[in-house]
Write a protein that holds these residues in place. Structure first.
Motif, PDB file in Angstrom:
ATOM      1  N   LEU A   7       0.828  -1.209   0.000  1.00 38.76           N
ATOM      2  CA  LEU A   7       0.000   0.000   0.000  1.00 38.76           C
ATOM      3  C   LEU A   7       0.862   1.260   0.000  1.00 38.76           C
ATOM      4  O   LEU A   7       0.525   2.248  -0.659  1.00 38.76           O
ATOM      5  N   GLN A   8       1.986   1.218   0.719  1.00 34.41           N
ATOM      6  CA  GLN A   8       2.890   2.366   0.730  1.00 34.41           C
ATOM      7  C   GLN A   8       3.473   2.600  -0.657  1.00 34.41           C
ATOM      8  O   GLN A   8       3.591   3.742  -1.105  1.00 34.41           O
ATOM      9  N   GLN A   9       3.815   1.522  -1.363  1.00 34.18           N
ATOM     10  CA  GLN A   9       4.329   1.662  -2.728  1.00 34.18           C
ATOM     11  C   GLN A   9       3.265   2.258  -3.645  1.00 34.18           C
ATOM     12  O   GLN A   9       3.568   3.127  -4.470  1.00 34.18           O
ATOM     13  N   ARG A  10       2.034   1.800  -3.504  1.00 31.91           N
ATOM     14  CA  ARG A  10       0.945   2.340  -4.326  1.00 31.91           C
ATOM     15  C   ARG A  10       0.694   3.804  -3.995  1.00 31.91           C
ATOM     16  O   ARG A  10       0.455   4.627  -4.885  1.00 31.91           O
ATOM     17  N   LEU A  11       0.775   4.158  -2.711  1.00 26.22           N
ATOM     18  CA  LEU A  11       0.578   5.547  -2.301  1.00 26.22           C
ATOM     19  C   LEU A  11       1.680   6.437  -2.868  1.00 26.22           C
ATOM     20  O   LEU A  11       1.414   7.536  -3.358  1.00 26.22           O
ATOM     21  N   THR A  12       2.913   5.957  -2.809  1.00 21.78           N
ATOM     22  CA  THR A  12       4.031   6.725  -3.358  1.00 21.78           C
ATOM     23  C   THR A  12       3.838   6.949  -4.856  1.00 21.78           C
ATOM     24  O   THR A  12       4.040   8.064  -5.353  1.00 21.78           O
ATOM     25  N   ALA A  13       3.437   5.915  -5.581  1.00 27.52           N
ATOM     26  CA  ALA A  13       3.201   6.054  -7.023  1.00 27.52           C
ATOM     27  C   ALA A  13       2.069   7.044  -7.291  1.00 27.52           C
ATOM     28  O   ALA A  13       2.154   7.873  -8.209  1.00 27.52           O
ATOM     29  N   ALA A  14       1.013   6.988  -6.493  1.00 29.02           N
ATOM     30  CA  ALA A  14      -0.107   7.919  -6.667  1.00 29.02           C
ATOM     31  C   ALA A  14       0.329   9.354  -6.363  1.00 29.02           C
ATOM     32  O   ALA A  14      -0.069  10.293  -7.071  1.00 29.02           O
ATOM     33  N   ASP A  15       1.160   9.529  -5.337  1.00 21.80           N
ATOM     34  CA  ASP A  15       1.685  10.862  -5.019  1.00 21.80           C
ATOM     35  C   ASP A  15       2.524  11.406  -6.171  1.00 21.80           C
ATOM     36  O   ASP A  15       2.427  12.587  -6.520  1.00 21.80           O
ATOM     37  N   GLU A  16       3.342  10.548  -6.761  1.00 23.34           N
ATOM     38  CA  GLU A  16       4.170  10.979  -7.886  1.00 23.34           C
ATOM     39  C   GLU A  16       3.300  11.387  -9.075  1.00 23.34           C
ATOM     40  O   GLU A  16       3.579  12.381  -9.744  1.00 23.34           O
ATOM     41  N   ARG A  17       2.240  10.622  -9.332  1.00 25.17           N
ATOM     42  CA  ARG A  17       1.320  10.984 -10.433  1.00 25.17           C
ATOM     43  C   ARG A  17       0.632  12.311 -10.138  1.00 25.17           C
ATOM     44  O   ARG A  17       0.478  13.145 -11.027  1.00 25.17           O
ATOM     45  N   ALA A  18       0.241  12.522  -8.912  1.00 22.90           N
ATOM     46  CA  ALA A  18      -0.412  13.786  -8.549  1.00 22.90           C
ATOM     47  C   ALA A  18       0.560  14.954  -8.718  1.00 22.90           C
ATOM     48  O   ALA A  18       0.178  16.020  -9.225  1.00 22.90           O
ATOM     49  N   ASP A  19       1.813  14.766  -8.321  1.00 16.15           N
ATOM     50  CA  ASP A  19       2.821  15.819  -8.497  1.00 16.15           C
ATOM     51  C   ASP A  19       3.035  16.130  -9.972  1.00 16.15           C
ATOM     52  O   ASP A  19       3.121  17.298 -10.367  1.00 16.15           O
ATOM     53  N   THR A  20       3.111  15.096 -10.793  1.00 14.21           N
ATOM     54  CA  THR A  20       3.289  15.297 -12.232  1.00 14.21           C
ATOM     55  C   THR A  20       2.099  16.040 -12.824  1.00 14.21           C
ATOM     56  O   THR A  20       2.264  16.983 -13.603  1.00 14.21           O
ATOM     57  N   ALA A  21       0.891  15.632 -12.442  1.00 10.27           N
ATOM     58  CA  ALA A  21      -0.316  16.294 -12.957  1.00 10.27           C
ATOM     59  C   ALA A  21      -0.343  17.758 -12.541  1.00 10.27           C
ATOM     60  O   ALA A  21      -0.662  18.641 -13.356  1.00 10.27           O
ATOM     61  N   THR A  22      -0.003  18.028 -11.301  1.00  9.41           N
ATOM     62  CA  THR A  22       0.003  19.411 -10.814  1.00  9.41           C
ATOM     63  C   THR A  22       0.997  20.260 -11.599  1.00  9.41           C
ATOM     64  O   THR A  22       0.683  21.378 -12.017  1.00  9.41           O
ATOM     65  N   THR A  23       2.186  19.730 -11.826  1.00 14.53           N
ATOM     66  CA  THR A  23       3.205  20.463 -12.582  1.00 14.53           C
ATOM     67  C   THR A  23       2.736  20.745 -14.004  1.00 14.53           C
ATOM     68  O   THR A  23       2.897  21.863 -14.513  1.00 14.53           O
ATOM     69  N   LEU A  24       2.143  19.749 -14.659  1.00 10.05           N
ATOM     70  CA  LEU A  24       1.657  19.952 -16.031  1.00 10.05           C
ATOM     71  C   LEU A  24       0.552  21.000 -16.081  1.00 10.05           C
ATOM     72  O   LEU A  24       0.540  21.863 -16.965  1.00 10.05           O
ATOM     73  N   ILE A  25      -0.348  20.947 -15.135  1.00  9.29           N
ATOM     74  CA  ILE A  25      -1.441  21.934 -15.090  1.00  9.29           C
ATOM     75  C   ILE A  25      -0.883  23.328 -14.847  1.00  9.29           C
ATOM     76  O   ILE A  25      -1.289  24.297 -15.503  1.00  9.29           O
ATOM     77  N   GLN A  26       0.069  23.447 -13.932  1.00  7.34           N
ATOM     78  CA  GLN A  26       0.671  24.759 -13.661  1.00  7.34           C
ATOM     79  C   GLN A  26       1.349  25.315 -14.905  1.00  7.34           C
ATOM     80  O   GLN A  26       1.240  26.507 -15.206  1.00  7.34           O
ATOM     81  N   ARG A  27       2.042  24.457 -15.648  1.00  2.47           N
ATOM     82  CA  ARG A  27       2.731  24.921 -16.848  1.00  2.47           C
ATOM     83  C   ARG A  27       1.752  25.393 -17.916  1.00  2.47           C
ATOM     84  O   ARG A  27       1.972  26.427 -18.551  1.00  2.47           O
ATOM     85  N   ILE A  28       0.681  24.648 -18.130  1.00  6.15           N
ATOM     86  CA  ILE A  28      -0.257  25.050 -19.179  1.00  6.15           C
ATOM     87  C   ILE A  28      -1.033  26.301 -18.775  1.00  6.15           C
ATOM     88  O   ILE A  28      -1.302  27.184 -19.596  1.00  6.15           O
ATOM     89  N   VAL A  29      -1.377  26.416 -17.502  1.00  5.91           N
ATOM     90  CA  VAL A  29      -2.066  27.620 -17.026  1.00  5.91           C
ATOM     91  C   VAL A  29      -1.153  28.833 -17.180  1.00  5.91           C
ATOM     92  O   VAL A  29      -1.588  29.903 -17.621  1.00  5.91           O
ATOM     93  N   ALA A  30       0.127  28.679 -16.843  1.00  5.81           N
ATOM     94  CA  ALA A  30       1.071  29.794 -17.002  1.00  5.81           C
ATOM     95  C   ALA A  30       1.174  30.203 -18.465  1.00  5.81           C
ATOM     96  O   ALA A  30       1.232  31.400 -18.786  1.00  5.81           O
ATOM     97  N   ASN A  31       1.173  29.235 -19.367  1.00  7.80           N
ATOM     98  CA  ASN A  31       1.248  29.551 -20.796  1.00  7.80           C
ATOM     99  C   ASN A  31      -0.005  30.301 -21.250  1.00  7.80           C
ATOM    100  O   ASN A  31       0.079  31.292 -21.981  1.00  7.80           O
ATOM    101  N   PHE A  32      -1.165  29.866 -20.803  1.00 10.56           N
ATOM    102  CA  PHE A  32      -2.410  30.557 -21.165  1.00 10.56           C
ATOM    103  C   PHE A  32      -2.453  31.950 -20.545  1.00 10.56           C
ATOM    104  O   PHE A  32      -2.908  32.906 -21.191  1.00 10.56           O
ATOM    105  N   ASP A  33      -1.986  32.072 -19.302  1.00  9.89           N
ATOM    106  CA  ASP A  33      -1.951  33.397 -18.667  1.00  9.89           C
ATOM    107  C   ASP A  33      -1.093  34.363 -19.469  1.00  9.89           C
ATOM    108  O   ASP A  33      -1.441  35.535 -19.646  1.00  9.89           O
ATOM    109  N   THR A  34       0.037  33.884 -19.953  1.00  9.25           N
ATOM    110  CA  THR A  34       0.915  34.725 -20.766  1.00  9.25           C
ATOM    111  C   THR A  34       0.203  35.147 -22.043  1.00  9.25           C
ATOM    112  O   THR A  34       0.252  36.321 -22.441  1.00  9.25           O
ATOM    113  N   GLU A  35      -0.488  34.206 -22.681  1.00 10.20           N
ATOM    114  CA  GLU A  35      -1.215  34.536 -23.908  1.00 10.20           C
ATOM    115  C   GLU A  35      -2.316  35.559 -23.639  1.00 10.20           C
ATOM    116  O   GLU A  35      -2.515  36.485 -24.428  1.00 10.20           O
ATOM    117  N   ILE A  36      -3.021  35.416 -22.528  1.00 13.40           N
ATOM    118  CA  ILE A  36      -4.119  36.336 -22.208  1.00 13.40           C
ATOM    119  C   ILE A  36      -3.567  37.715 -21.836  1.00 13.40           C
ATOM    120  O   ILE A  36      -4.052  38.743 -22.295  1.00 13.40           O
TER     121      ILE A  36
END
Length: 154
Positions: A47-76
């Motif tokens: 379960l700890q291994q699964r939690l760690t993998a889920a945390d890593e996926r959440a971190d990756t998703a957050t980073t990708l969302i932040q990058r795309i939002v920053a790009n759209f903010d710049t365009e706007i």
């Protein structure tokens, strides 16, 4: 469990003794508890291994969302004055598509034959934590594959 009866054995130089059947029962109970403890520790590790993998996926998703939002903010913000960063936009979208695509490396185990979903594989054993159904193989990958081959998907 009934209480273990003990008695003094005067023939054995006043040694406190227990009946062999009581000793065997207590030993069996102790070994059963130890097995359950080991299984619980194995489950905790999985379960700890699964939690760690889920945390890593959440971190990756957050980073990708932040990058795309920053790009759209710049365009706007610089609507006509600055060209949008299409390269960054395309790169983030490609990474998001890859992130969202199913991975072949993910292990999804089918339920046990009793329909329990609390299943896992580690140490060359695929097993159900609820009813203790098990398949043992040379390694965890083989145990996982044998499990899914003999258990229909729900």
């Amino acid at each position: 469990m009934s209480e273990v009866k003990s008695f003094w054995c005067h023939e054995a130089s006043n040694i406190l003794c227990v009946r062999a059947s009581d000793f065997d029962n207590v030993t069996r109970l102790f070994l059963d508890a130890a097995e359950r403890c080991v299984a619980a520790e194995r489950r905790e590790k999985e379960l700890q291994q699964r939690l760690t993998a889920a945390d890593e996926r959440a971190d990756t998703a957050t980073t990708l969302i932040q990058r795309i939002v920053a790009n759209f903010d710049t365009e706007i913000e610089y609507h006509e004055d600055v060209e949008p960063n299409d390269l960054e936009h395309d790169q983030v979208l490609a990474e998001m598509r890859e992130f969202l695509s199913p991975k072949d490396t993910e292990w999804r185990m089918h339920p046990c034959k009793n329909g329990h979903l609390d299943v896992g594989a580690a140490g060359g054993v695929a097993h159900c934590y609820t009813c203790d159904e098990k398949i043992t193989a040379a390694n965890t990958q083989e145990a996982f594959e044998q499990w899914n081959a003999t258990h229909p998907a729900s």
